[in-house]
Design a protein around this motif. Sequence first.
Motif: not given
Length: 233
Positions: A181-185, A188-196, A226-232
């Motif tokens: 789940l961390h990898k899937y998120l 998402v945030h990698l694509a968002g980072m590029v778009a931003t 969310a990717s950090i929260i799922v690991l904690k």
Amino acid sequence: MSMIRSFLVGLLSCCAFSMVQAQDSTKVAAPATAVTDTTRPAAESADALLSSLTDSIAAPPLLPDHMLLTQRVFWGKKGLVRLVGASPPTVEGREKELKVRRTMLSLHQIGGFVTLAGFIAQGIIGSQLYNAKGNDYSRIKELHEGMATAINIAYGTTALLALTAPPPAVGQRRGLSTIKLHKYLAIVHLAGMVATNILAHQIEKDFTLKPYHRAAAYTTFGAFAASIIVLKF
């Protein structure tokens, strides 16, 4: 007296004869040990058979079949680390690699928290920039751009620590997990980072893209948090 003496001599003779027979009987028992020795070839053949069966079993693989492209480039069977001989694909080598992986992923977590703090600060600065005017706009815009550069560096370093870490041990648990789940998120945030970043450069030419830039930034922040929260949890 002579009769008593004769009786004692006969008794002693009988005892001596019985003792000789007892000693002789122990000597006769020796062939029994020879019989038990005949079982040794059978035991040795069984051990040899077991050894041959053990040798015929293929050794478990040291590297997982599925790896990220970046991991395969560095840590694959023909990766750069293998070609230079820095880490041979042996059991001892893999143990050292797993220690390196643990260290890199620990630094990855630290970088994630640093990046998350940068996202929060950038969100505050960005909200001020939307309402700023005149000299305040120029000052806040410069701060916003400087923070964006710092976030990009922190984000890129954090991502590289995970993407270039040695592959995990063979036999990882299948199915959905917090790591997956961390990898899937992360996608998402990698694509968002590029778009931003792309939209940030396009705003200078078209100010109507501001809402899209803001939406991409919030999406990136949400997926990253969310990717950090799922690991904690």
